[in-house]
Design a protein around this motif. Sequence first.
Motif, mmCIF file in Angstrom:
data_model
loop_
_atom_site.group_PDB
_atom_site.id
_atom_site.type_symbol
_atom_site.label_atom_id
_atom_site.label_comp_id
_atom_site.label_asym_id
_atom_site.label_seq_id
_atom_site.Cartn_x
_atom_site.Cartn_y
_atom_site.Cartn_z
ATOM 1 N N LEU A 48 0.864 -1.170 0.000
ATOM 2 C CA LEU A 48 0.000 0.000 0.000
ATOM 3 C C LEU A 48 0.904 1.224 0.000
ATOM 4 N N ILE A 49 0.424 2.338 -0.521
ATOM 5 C CA ILE A 49 1.187 3.578 -0.495
ATOM 6 C C ILE A 49 0.644 4.436 0.631
ATOM 7 N N GLY A 50 1.500 5.128 1.361
ATOM 8 C CA GLY A 50 1.015 5.985 2.438
ATOM 9 C C GLY A 50 2.115 6.340 3.405
ATOM 10 N N ILE A 51 2.049 5.838 4.624
ATOM 11 C CA ILE A 51 3.002 6.180 5.672
ATOM 12 C C ILE A 51 4.323 5.440 5.463
ATOM 13 N N LYS A 52 5.414 6.194 5.520
ATOM 14 C CA LYS A 52 6.741 5.599 5.358
ATOM 15 C C LYS A 52 7.409 5.339 6.701
ATOM 16 N N SER A 53 7.132 6.208 7.675
ATOM 17 C CA SER A 53 7.736 5.996 8.988
ATOM 18 C C SER A 53 6.866 6.642 10.061
ATOM 19 N N LEU A 54 7.013 6.130 11.261
ATOM 20 C CA LEU A 54 6.266 6.638 12.416
ATOM 21 C C LEU A 54 7.199 6.642 13.612
ATOM 22 N N GLN A 55 7.234 7.766 14.316
ATOM 23 C CA GLN A 55 8.015 7.860 15.542
ATOM 24 C C GLN A 55 7.128 8.439 16.642
ATOM 25 N N LEU A 56 7.184 7.805 17.795
ATOM 26 C CA LEU A 56 6.400 8.245 18.940
ATOM 27 C C LEU A 56 7.322 8.504 20.116
ATOM 28 N N GLY A 57 7.042 9.564 20.846
ATOM 29 C CA GLY A 57 7.768 9.850 22.072
ATOM 30 C C GLY A 57 6.803 10.090 23.207
ATOM 31 N N SER A 58 6.910 9.303 24.276
ATOM 32 C CA SER A 58 6.067 9.394 25.479
ATOM 33 C C SER A 58 4.582 9.473 25.139
ATOM 34 N N PHE A 59 4.184 8.635 24.194
ATOM 35 C CA PHE A 59 2.780 8.574 23.777
ATOM 36 C C PHE A 59 2.158 7.285 24.326
ATOM 37 N N ARG A 60 1.133 7.435 25.159
ATOM 38 C CA ARG A 60 0.479 6.277 25.798
ATOM 39 C C ARG A 60 1.525 5.422 26.506
ATOM 40 N N ASN A 61 1.541 4.123 26.250
ATOM 41 C CA ASN A 61 2.518 3.262 26.920
ATOM 42 C C ASN A 61 3.849 3.176 26.179
ATOM 43 N N HIS A 62 4.001 3.941 25.106
ATOM 44 C CA HIS A 62 5.269 3.972 24.363
ATOM 45 C C HIS A 62 6.132 5.129 24.862
ATOM 46 N N GLU A 63 7.222 4.808 25.539
ATOM 47 C CA GLU A 63 8.174 5.864 25.872
ATOM 48 C C GLU A 63 8.881 6.320 24.604
ATOM 49 N N ARG A 64 9.167 5.385 23.739
ATOM 50 C CA ARG A 64 9.759 5.700 22.438
ATOM 51 C C ARG A 64 9.472 4.545 21.484
ATOM 52 N N LEU A 65 9.170 4.895 20.279
ATOM 53 C CA LEU A 65 8.865 3.889 19.261
ATOM 54 C C LEU A 65 9.249 4.439 17.906
ATOM 55 N N GLU A 85 -3.877 4.757 17.127
ATOM 56 C CA GLU A 85 -4.448 5.994 17.657
ATOM 57 C C GLU A 85 -3.563 7.182 17.317
ATOM 58 N N ALA A 86 -2.260 6.997 17.416
ATOM 59 C CA ALA A 86 -1.337 8.078 17.088
ATOM 60 C C ALA A 86 -1.513 8.522 15.640
ATOM 61 N N ILE A 87 -1.606 7.545 14.749
ATOM 62 C CA ILE A 87 -1.790 7.858 13.330
ATOM 63 C C ILE A 87 -3.126 8.558 13.099
ATOM 64 N N SER A 88 -4.150 8.135 13.834
ATOM 65 C CA SER A 88 -5.489 8.697 13.625
ATOM 66 C C SER A 88 -5.561 10.174 13.999
ATOM 67 N N ASN A 89 -4.558 10.678 14.722
ATOM 68 C CA ASN A 89 -4.576 12.087 15.118
ATOM 69 C C ASN A 89 -4.354 13.037 13.957
ATOM 70 N N LEU A 99 5.014 13.337 21.612
ATOM 71 C CA LEU A 99 5.355 13.753 20.255
ATOM 72 C C LEU A 99 5.026 12.631 19.279
ATOM 73 N N ILE A 100 4.419 13.005 18.166
ATOM 74 C CA ILE A 100 4.118 12.078 17.073
ATOM 75 C C ILE A 100 4.760 12.634 15.812
ATOM 76 N N ASN A 101 5.524 11.811 15.129
ATOM 77 C CA ASN A 101 6.128 12.241 13.865
ATOM 78 C C ASN A 101 5.816 11.196 12.805
ATOM 79 N N ILE A 102 5.196 11.641 11.737
ATOM 80 C CA ILE A 102 4.772 10.733 10.671
ATOM 81 C C ILE A 102 5.286 11.242 9.329
ATOM 82 N N LYS A 103 5.997 10.372 8.620
ATOM 83 C CA LYS A 103 6.476 10.712 7.277
ATOM 84 C C LYS A 103 5.570 10.037 6.256
ATOM 85 N N ILE A 104 5.068 10.829 5.324
ATOM 86 C CA ILE A 104 4.104 10.336 4.345
ATOM 87 C C ILE A 104 4.684 10.444 2.943
#
Length: 228
Positions: A22-39, A63-67, A91-96
């Motif tokens: 599928l075409i769309g999200i290339k990368s996702l980074q999360l910082g202190s989001f829900r139970n993810h300290e870092r992802l 949920e992070a992506i849905s924001n 922090l949520i960082n999404i590369k599209i």
Amino acid sequence: MYKMDSILTNEVDEIKVEKSFLIGIKSLQLGSFRNHERLSLEIETGLIALVGSNGTGKTSVLEAISNISPGKSLRGANFQEMVNINYDNFLINIKISEYDNLESNITIGFDKIQNKKKFLLDDKDISRTKILKNSIALLWMTPAMERIFNQAPSARRQFIDRIVLAFDFNHISRISGYDKILKERSKVLKESPNESEWLDSIEESLANYAVVIASSRLDVIERLREFL
């Protein structure tokens, strides 16, 4: 406060990613989001399956992506609830990836102490509305959504509206406009019921909105029938 390096490291929470097409999200980074300290997830192709034990944060990733979608997020929670219990911000960082081989970088930050949201598109401050216009179409279905068949018709209309919104961002402004005029109509009927010209003008505006909204809903339903 919202710099990626200050929150994220090379450590990754234990979630297995199985990739497909599928075409769309290339990368996702999360910082202190829900139970993810870092992802950090790097996606070479768009369609993925998140596999992990209960409580590892699979739904939190979605949920992070849905924001970056209009309206409420996947869980319908506010930003305060999304902050990891051990931190004061997330922090949520999404590369599209876009169809013309360009890339967009969307960053969403929230500070719980200041109750401040921050939205960035390619590192530039921007309103959430503009981010949504430059992001991807999102649609989700969860087991809890089976209730829409037993709930009031408004729940089913909202579900259809989210599908429409995935293809036509202006649909949300039409819905907002219709609701606003509907409230105005109720107020006029209550306070100035004899203002016939005013009411006629309101009714005309309501009808115009209703025709376009209904047409958009019917168009999406007809398209869905091709796949059902």
